[in-house]
Design a protein around this motif. Structure first.
Motif, PDB file in Angstrom:
ATOM      1  N   GLY A 166       0.770  -1.231   0.000  1.00 23.86           N
ATOM      2  CA  GLY A 166       0.000   0.000   0.000  1.00 23.86           C
ATOM      3  C   GLY A 166       0.801   1.281   0.000  1.00 23.86           C
ATOM      4  O   GLY A 166       0.304   2.326  -0.451  1.00 23.86           O
ATOM      5  N   ILE A 167       2.040   1.254   0.484  1.00 21.48           N
ATOM      6  CA  ILE A 167       2.783   2.509   0.630  1.00 21.48           C
ATOM      7  C   ILE A 167       3.112   3.137  -0.722  1.00 21.48           C
ATOM      8  O   ILE A 167       2.905   4.335  -0.933  1.00 21.48           O
ATOM      9  N   LYS A 168       3.631   2.339  -1.641  1.00 21.41           N
ATOM     10  CA  LYS A 168       4.095   2.900  -2.920  1.00 21.41           C
ATOM     11  C   LYS A 168       3.000   3.633  -3.691  1.00 21.41           C
ATOM     12  O   LYS A 168       3.193   4.779  -4.108  1.00 21.41           O
ATOM     13  N   PRO A 169       1.813   3.028  -3.904  1.00 21.08           N
ATOM     14  CA  PRO A 169       0.777   3.790  -4.623  1.00 21.08           C
ATOM     15  C   PRO A 169       0.276   5.002  -3.849  1.00 21.08           C
ATOM     16  O   PRO A 169      -0.098   6.009  -4.463  1.00 21.08           O
ATOM     17  N   LEU A 170       0.273   4.930  -2.512  1.00 28.29           N
ATOM     18  CA  LEU A 170      -0.106   6.108  -1.727  1.00 28.29           C
ATOM     19  C   LEU A 170       0.910   7.225  -1.923  1.00 28.29           C
ATOM     20  O   LEU A 170       0.540   8.396  -2.043  1.00 28.29           O
ATOM     21  N   VAL A 171       2.180   6.869  -1.964  1.00 25.70           N
ATOM     22  CA  VAL A 171       3.239   7.858  -2.192  1.00 25.70           C
ATOM     23  C   VAL A 171       3.067   8.510  -3.568  1.00 25.70           C
ATOM     24  O   VAL A 171       3.205   9.728  -3.718  1.00 25.70           O
ATOM     25  N   LEU A 230      -0.793   7.769   4.924  1.00 23.21           N
ATOM     26  CA  LEU A 230       0.638   7.547   5.152  1.00 23.21           C
ATOM     27  C   LEU A 230       1.033   7.952   6.570  1.00 23.21           C
ATOM     28  O   LEU A 230       1.837   7.290   7.214  1.00 23.21           O
ATOM     29  N   ARG A 231       0.457   9.035   7.050  1.00 22.89           N
ATOM     30  CA  ARG A 231       0.734   9.458   8.431  1.00 22.89           C
ATOM     31  C   ARG A 231       0.308   8.373   9.408  1.00 22.89           C
ATOM     32  O   ARG A 231       1.043   8.047  10.351  1.00 22.89           O
ATOM     33  N   ASN A 232      -0.890   7.811   9.190  1.00 21.40           N
ATOM     34  CA  ASN A 232      -1.374   6.751  10.082  1.00 21.40           C
ATOM     35  C   ASN A 232      -0.455   5.538  10.048  1.00 21.40           C
ATOM     36  O   ASN A 232      -0.166   4.927  11.089  1.00 21.40           O
ATOM     37  N   VAL A 291      10.655   1.424   8.101  1.00 23.49           N
ATOM     38  CA  VAL A 291      11.702   1.068   7.143  1.00 23.49           C
ATOM     39  C   VAL A 291      11.163   1.083   5.718  1.00 23.49           C
ATOM     40  O   VAL A 291      11.879   1.406   4.769  1.00 23.49           O
ATOM     41  N   TYR A 292       9.884   0.780   5.552  1.00 20.24           N
ATOM     42  CA  TYR A 292       9.285   0.744   4.213  1.00 20.24           C
ATOM     43  C   TYR A 292       9.133   2.143   3.626  1.00 20.24           C
ATOM     44  O   TYR A 292       9.082   2.305   2.404  1.00 20.24           O
ATOM     45  N   PHE A 293       9.055   3.150   4.485  1.00 20.06           N
ATOM     46  CA  PHE A 293       8.930   4.510   3.980  1.00 20.06           C
ATOM     47  C   PHE A 293      10.194   4.929   3.229  1.00 20.06           C
ATOM     48  O   PHE A 293      10.130   5.699   2.276  1.00 20.06           O
ATOM     49  N   ALA A 294      11.334   4.419   3.646  1.00 19.72           N
ATOM     50  CA  ALA A 294      12.589   4.718   2.950  1.00 19.72           C
ATOM     51  C   ALA A 294      12.724   3.878   1.689  1.00 19.72           C
ATOM     52  O   ALA A 294      13.054   4.387   0.614  1.00 19.72           O
ATOM     53  N   THR A 295      12.433   2.583   1.794  1.00 19.14           N
ATOM     54  CA  THR A 295      12.617   1.686   0.652  1.00 19.14           C
ATOM     55  C   THR A 295      11.582   1.902  -0.446  1.00 19.14           C
ATOM     56  O   THR A 295      11.848   1.638  -1.617  1.00 19.14           O
ATOM     57  N   ASP A 296      10.395   2.383  -0.100  1.00 21.33           N
ATOM     58  CA  ASP A 296       9.352   2.607  -1.116  1.00 21.33           C
ATOM     59  C   ASP A 296       9.327   4.041  -1.630  1.00 21.33           C
ATOM     60  O   ASP A 296       8.395   4.455  -2.318  1.00 21.33           O
TER      61      ASP A 296
END
Length: 212
Positions: free
Chosen positions: A140-145, A163-165, A174-179
């Motif tokens: 979910g992170i990548k498409p939200l980004v 994303l904040r939640n 860690v996924y926020f950096a990698t994605d």
């Protein structure tokens, strides 16, 4: 079939119309699906109906409608799930019903109304601790980004709050950096159009207009 968009939504519940309305979601006719899903979206704005709608078995049908090729039906199903997900019990049941991968899939839609409701649904689901890591596991992170770059501020609002939640969970950081989430988040903070208000959790369907 009458246009359910012009029927008093609360009167449907009071007169025992919710069960047959839920049944109409399973119709093979797209027009009926759209009218039923639109009426259910209207009903789901009222918090008193959140449990009632789920108890009548609407979730499997709404999840199925997320997979429709009709963008209006996608929007209505996602909007209904977004509203139902305001309830804590429903947050878990919606994910258990398999809605999460389909909501995430809709984040790549080319239709802004679908993006707003799908991101809004994930935003509401992400508040529950049981769902925080599941959303990340489902990608979910990548498409939200990617939605943070949208020119539509309503899309950006929903994506940024989701994303904040998700960032509250230490396992997700860690996924926020990698994605690749950090550069667009930093750019958003520097933007003169920075969103400062948290958008409402509930959504209402657009008003119906009579056709001549």
């Amino acid at each position: 079939m009458p246009n359910l968009g012009f029927v008093n939504a609360e009167l449907i519940v009071q007169e025992g119309g919710l069960p047959p309305l839920v049944d109409l979601l399973s119709s093979s006719n797209e027009g009926i699906q759209q009218q039923a899903a639109g009426a259910l979206w209207s009903l789901s704005v009222n918090a008193e109906n959140h449990i009632k709608i789920v108890r009548e078995g609407a979730l499997p049908y709404l999840v199925r409608l997320l997979q429709s090729q009709n963008s209006k039906i996608q929007e209505q199903a996602a909007g209904s799930l977004r509203n139902l997900a305001v309830n804590d019990e429903n947050k878990v049941k919606i994910v258990q019903e398999g809605a999460l991968p389909h909501c995430i899939g809709l984040l790549r839609s080319t239709h802004d109304p679908v993006l707003i409701q799908a991101a809004g649904a994930i935003r509401n689901l992400s508040v529950h601790p049981q769902n925080e890591f599941k959303i990340v596991q489902e990608g979910g992170i990548k498409p939200l980004v990617e939605l943070l770059r949208s020119p539509n501020y309503k899309v950006v609002e929903q994506a940024s709050v989701a994303l904040r939640n998700l960032s509250v969970n230490d396992a997700n950081k860690v996924y926020f950096a990698t994605d690749g989430a950090l550069p667009p988040l930093i750019a958003l903070l520097r933007s003169p159009q920075l969103v400062v208000q948290v958008p409402p959790a509930l959504s209402s369907p657009p008003p119906c207009h009579a056709r001549s």
